[in-house]
Design an enzyme around this catalytic site. Sequence first.
Site, PDB file in Angstrom:
ATOM      1  N   GLY A  78       0.824  -1.208   0.000  1.00 13.37           N
ATOM      2  CA  GLY A  78       0.000   0.000   0.000  1.00 13.37           C
ATOM      3  C   GLY A  78       0.852   1.248   0.000  1.00 13.37           C
ATOM      4  O   GLY A  78       2.024   1.234   0.368  1.00 13.37           O
ATOM      5  N   GLY A  99       0.286   5.588   0.582  1.00 13.71           N
ATOM      6  CA  GLY A  99      -0.673   6.668   0.844  1.00 13.71           C
ATOM      7  C   GLY A  99       0.042   7.929   1.212  1.00 13.71           C
ATOM      8  O   GLY A  99       1.263   8.037   1.103  1.00 13.71           O
ATOM      9  N   GLY A 100      -0.730   8.883   1.641  1.00 13.84           N
ATOM     10  CA  GLY A 100      -0.188  10.188   1.964  1.00 13.84           C
ATOM     11  C   GLY A 100       0.826  10.146   3.087  1.00 13.84           C
ATOM     12  O   GLY A 100       1.712  10.984   3.170  1.00 13.84           O
ATOM     13  N   PHE A 101       0.707   9.153   3.930  1.00 18.41           N
ATOM     14  CA  PHE A 101       1.580   9.133   5.098  1.00 18.41           C
ATOM     15  C   PHE A 101       2.791   8.229   4.931  1.00 18.41           C
ATOM     16  O   PHE A 101       3.672   8.222   5.759  1.00 18.41           O
ATOM     17  CB  PHE A 101       0.796   8.663   6.319  1.00 18.41           C
ATOM     18  N   GLY A 102       2.761   7.425   3.927  1.00 20.86           N
ATOM     19  CA  GLY A 102       3.916   6.554   3.768  1.00 20.86           C
ATOM     20  C   GLY A 102       3.575   5.300   2.998  1.00 20.86           C
ATOM     21  O   GLY A 102       2.514   5.183   2.385  1.00 20.86           O
ATOM     22  N   VAL A 122       3.379   0.990   2.763  1.00 15.81           N
ATOM     23  CA  VAL A 122       3.108  -0.169   3.613  1.00 15.81           C
ATOM     24  C   VAL A 122       3.699  -1.424   2.982  1.00 15.81           C
ATOM     25  O   VAL A 122       3.551  -1.649   1.784  1.00 15.81           O
ATOM     26  CB  VAL A 122       1.587  -0.368   3.797  1.00 15.81           C
ATOM     27  N   LYS A 148       4.215  -0.077   8.175  1.00 19.10           N
ATOM     28  CA  LYS A 148       4.070   1.203   7.486  1.00 19.10           C
ATOM     29  C   LYS A 148       5.295   2.048   7.764  1.00 19.10           C
ATOM     30  O   LYS A 148       5.585   2.392   8.915  1.00 19.10           O
ATOM     31  CB  LYS A 148       2.813   1.902   7.990  1.00 19.10           C
ATOM     32  N   ASP A 167      -6.885   9.704   6.830  1.00 17.00           N
ATOM     33  CA  ASP A 167      -6.561   9.058   5.557  1.00 17.00           C
ATOM     34  C   ASP A 167      -7.468   7.858   5.333  1.00 17.00           C
ATOM     35  O   ASP A 167      -7.018   6.763   5.019  1.00 17.00           O
ATOM     36  CB  ASP A 167      -5.091   8.650   5.528  1.00 17.00           C
TER      37      ASP A 167
END
Length: 901
Positions: A597, A599-602, A604, A618, A714
Site C-alpha cells: 500500500g 498513501g499520503g503518510f507513507g 506499507v 508502514k 486518511d
Amino acid sequence: MACKYRCNWPWSFIFWLLVFSVFSITGKSTVLATQIRRKLHDEGSFISIDCGLSEESGYTDNKTQIHYTSDAEFIDTGTNKNISDKFISETLHRTFTKVRSFPEGKRNCYTLRPPEGKDTIYLIRAYFMYGNYDNLDRQPQFDLYVGVNSWDTVKFENATHVVMKEILHVPSMDDVYVCLLNTDMGTPFISALELRHFHNSSYRTQSGSLALYKRLDIGSTTNEIVRYNEDSYDRIWFPYNLPNCSVLMNTSFIVDSLKNTEYRLPSMVMRTALTPKNGTDSLELEFDTGDPTLEFYVYMHFAEVEKLKENEHREFNIKLNGNLWNESVVPQYLHSTTIYSKNSIRGTKLTFTLHKRSNSSLPPILNAMEIYIVKDFLHQPTDQEDVNAITDIKSSYRLGKLWQGDPCAPIHSWNELSCSYNGYDAPKIISLNLSSSGLTGKIILSFSKLKSMQYLDLSNNSLTGPLPEFFSQLPNLRTINLSGNRLSGAVPSILKEKKMNGSLSLSWDGNPDLCLQDPCKKEERNLLPVIAAIISSIFLLIIVSVVLIVIWRRRCKRMPAAQQAVGSFEVILKSNNKQFTYPQLVNITNNFQKLIGKGGFGTVYHGCFSDGTQVAVKMLSLKSPQGSKQFQTEAQLLMRVHHRNLAAFLGYCNEGGCYAIIYEYMACGNLKDYLSDSRKDPLSWKQRIQIAIDAAQGLEYLHKGCKPPIIHRDIKTANILLNEKLQAKVADFGVSKFFPTENDSHISTAVVGTLGYLDPEYYISSRLNEKSDIYSFGIVLLELITGQPAIIRSHQNTHVVQWVSPFLAGGDIRHIVDPKLQGGFDIGSMWKAVEVAIACVPQVSVQRPDMSYVVTELKECLEMEAACEEIPGTDDNMLKSNSLLEMNILNLGTESGPEAR
Ligand SMILES: *[C@@H]1O[C@H](CO)[C@@H](O)[C@H](O)[C@H]1NC(C)=O
Ligand SMILES: *[C@@H]1O[C@H](CO)[C@@H](O)[C@H](O)[C@H]1NC(C)=O
Ligand SMILES: *[C@@H]1O[C@H](CO)[C@@H](O)[C@H](O)[C@H]1NC(C)=O
Ligand SMILES: *[C@@H]1O[C@H](CO)[C@@H](O)[C@H](O)[C@H]1NC(C)=O
Ligand SMILES: *[C@@H]1O[C@H](CO)[C@@H](O)[C@H](O)[C@H]1NC(C)=O
Ligand SMILES: *[C@@H]1O[C@H](CO)[C@@H](O)[C@H](O)[C@H]1NC(C)=O
Ligand SMILES: *[C@@H]1O[C@H](CO)[C@@H](O)[C@H](O)[C@H]1NC(C)=O
Ligand SMILES: *[C@@H]1O[C@H](CO)[C@@H](O)[C@H](O)[C@H]1NC(C)=O
C-alpha cells in the site's frame, strides 16, 4: 344545455337532525328484502360504542336496531361528561348527549379488535358534537388518527355542529387503534365510534385508505338518510335531489333482490334515480374540491328502473373533466352496475358528465354515487417484536394508563420512550426511560427483546432480584441506569467488563444489596460456577490460541519470503517491548520486498513475525517529525487503542530517522484491491454494507471512544482491510498524530491524505476535525456502491461524487450501482446507502453527520437488505421497491445533512 348541479355544500348541515331518523320501511316487498339482507351479514362484526356511556349500560337504538355499548372495554383513559342541558332535545340522538373527553395525555386511543382480524376492509366512523360539555364555550380542535397515520382534523363551527368522519381502512395489525391527538387547541373528545366489517374487498385501492367525501343517494323520494339495516354494511347515504333540471325515476320493485352484488347496495338507494328533464340533455355533476393535491376514488352505481320497451335502449358514456371516463354504460334492469376509477383522480374541480350515446333512445340515469379521498398511510407501525416486548413490559409493571396505541408512531409516541424513525422502515424503540415509575419486581426478560435499545433508565424504582446478564447481549445498548433500586446478587462480570472498557455506561449506585466484589464473597454459592467458568474459559483460550497459531503458521508458510524472516527474532512477540529496530524491520519485511500500500503518510509493506504472524509495516515518510520522544509517546498511546474494527497496532520503530508502525495484517488484503480484482468473486451488496458498517464502527470508536478523539485523516478503501471472513478493520489510524497540523508549512507543501478522499474544506482551510474523516468515508461508501474508484480515470479524472450527482438528480440509481451486483440488492437499502454517502460529502463540514449517525443508518440498510433476502423477489417486494425508488427521488432534491429525527 346541460344542467349543472353544484355539490360543494357542507354535507353535515342536515346531518345531526336526520342521521338517525331512518326512513321507516313500509310495504311487503321491502320487508322481504330486509329479511334476505339480514341473512347476508352477521351483526356480530359491528362494533358500536356510545362514548361516555357509563360502564355496563348498553342500549339498542329503536330505529336502526344497532346495539351501542359503553367504551369501558376499549379504552382506559378519559372521563365521561354530559353535554350541556340546553342542547339536549327530542331530535338529538342519544349518543350525542354524552362524550368522553381526554384532558390528560397527548394521545388517547381506542383499541378495537374486530374478530375478522387484519387485512380486510373495515368502515370506521367517528362522531363528534361538542355541546359545551365542559362549560368552556370554546370548541376544541384536534387530530384524529387511525393506527399510526393521520386520518383527519376535527374542528367545529358551533356547539351543535355534528362532525362525522368515516374511513374505509385495511389494517395491517389485528388491533385497530383510533386515536385522538391533542394539538394544543383544546381538549379532544368523542361522541360515538363505529366499526363495520365489509365482507368483500370491493373498495380496495392500489394504495391507501379511503376517507369519505360524499355518499349520495341520487334521487330520493323521501329526502331521508338511508343506513342500516337497509344498507347491510351500514353505509350512510345522503339524499340528493335537484328538481329544476332533472326528473326523479323510481320503481317499486327491489333492486338486486335475488343477487348479492359485490357492493351490496341498498335497494332503497338503487330504486330511485335522476335523469335529465329534457331527454336530449346530459346529466352533469360538479364537485368543487378546492385542493389540487387531494386524490379521489369515485364509485357510480347504476340500475335501470324502467321496464324498457322493445324499441327502447339506454346507453351513455361518462366524461370526467372533459375526458372520457367510461365509453359505454348500459344499466341493467333491477340489477346494479358499479363504474369506478381504477386509479385515483385529482382536480380542484371534478365534473362528471353523463352523455347519451347516439344509438340510445333514452337519456342517462344515475342512481347513487360515492366519492372518497385517498389517505396515503405511509407510516409504519412499530416493529412487531418491539411491540410485543414493550406490551409485556407494560402489563408486567402495570403501565397501562401511560401507554396506548402504537409505541413509536405517530411521532408523538409514548413519552417514556423514543424511537428510530427512518423513512419506510418500521420504527424501533431505541431508548426507554422508566425512572421513578414505581416499578416493582424483577427486571423481566422482555427488556432484552428490545434489540435496538441504546439507552435504558430504570433508576429510582423498587426493582428487586439480580442484575440480569442479558443486557450484555443488546448490541446497541450504551447506557443503563439502575441506580436507586433494590437489586441484589452479583453484577455479571461481562457487564463489569463492558463498563470498564467504556463500551457501556452502567450505573448501579444505591442498590445496597448488589455485590460488586469479584469474586462475590457475599454469595458463596456463586463461587463454584465462577470457578467453573474461569477454568472453562482458560481451556477455551488455549484451544483457540492453538488453532489460531496453526492457522497463522499455515498462512505464512505459503509465502517463502516470510519463511526466511524467521530467525533471530523469536522473542519479539513474547516480550512486552513493542519497539523494533530498523534491522528488525528489514528482517520482518524481508527487506521491504512486498509493497502492499501507498498513501499520503507513507508506504506499507507486508511482513511476517518470527512466530508466523503476518503484519503490515508502514514506513512513515516523516521528514520533520515532532521529535522522536513525542513519536514514542504517541505510538505507545496508540497501542492501547483496541476495537474489533481497528487493525491492531502491534509495534513501532523509532530509530535514527526510521519511523514505522506495525499493524495486524489481514488475509484478504485491502478493500481497494478486493473491489478492483476481477478474479475475486464480486462482493454482494450485503457484504458491502457489512464492510461499510465495520469500517464505520472502527471510525466511530476513534472519534467517540478515544479521548482526545483520533482523527484518521486518511480514510480510503486501501486502508480498510479484510480478514478471511471479510470482516473489515480500519488500518493506519493514528498516523496523522505523527504529522503536524494547522499552520505548519508541511501542510501547505505536501498533500497529506489521499487525493479523491480529501475533505475539500480541510484542503482549503487546513483545519482538521472528525468531519474530514466523514467526507472520506462518504467516498468509500460511494466506491462500495458504484464499484468505481474515487477518481474515475476513464472519465477524464472525474471525481466519483461528480460522476454520481447527475444520475441521482434524475432519480436514476440503477445506473450508478456497480454492475457486478447484477441487480442483486434491495432498492430501498441501496437508496438509503446512497443517501448516507451523499450526506457525508457536502463541501461544508458542518453539514456532514457524525459517525454514530452513519453507523445507525448503515445498520438499517443492512436490515433492509436482510429483510428483502428473506422474501426473495415477490411481486409485492418489487412494488415496494418501485415506490421507494420514486419517493427517494424527492428526498434527494434537497441537498442537506441528515435531519434530526
Ligand atoms: C352550526 O354549524 C352547522 C355547520 O356549519 C350549521 O349547519 C348549523 O346551522 C349551525 N348551528 C347554529 C345554531 O349556528
Ligand atoms: C324506544 O323504545 C322503547 C321501548 O320500546 C321506548 O320506551 C323508548 O321511548 C323508545 N325510544 C325512542 C327514542 O323512541
Ligand atoms: C350525566 O347525566 C346523567 C343523567 O342523565 C347522570 O346520571 C350522570 O351522573 C351525569 N354524568 C355526569 C358525568 O355528570
Ligand atoms: C330551481 O327553480 C326554482 C323555481 O323554479 C328556483 O327558485 C331555484 O332557484 C332553482 N334552483 C336552482 C338550483 O337553479
Ligand atoms: C314512483 O314512480 C311512479 C311511476 O312509476 C309514480 O307514480 C310514483 O308517484 C313515484 N313515487 C314517488 C314517491 O315519487
Ligand atoms: C365479492 O363478492 C362478489 C359477489 O358476491 C364475488 O363475486 C367476489 O368474488 C367477492 N370478492 C371477494 C374478494 O371476496
Ligand atoms: C331540449 O333541449 C334541446 C336542445 O338543448 C332543445 O332544442 C329542446 O327544445 C329542448 N326540449 C324541451 C322540451 O325543453
Ligand atoms: C366501463 O364500464 C363497464 C361496465 O359497464 C366496464 O366493464 C368497463 O371496463 C368500463 N370501461 C372503462 C374504460 O372503465
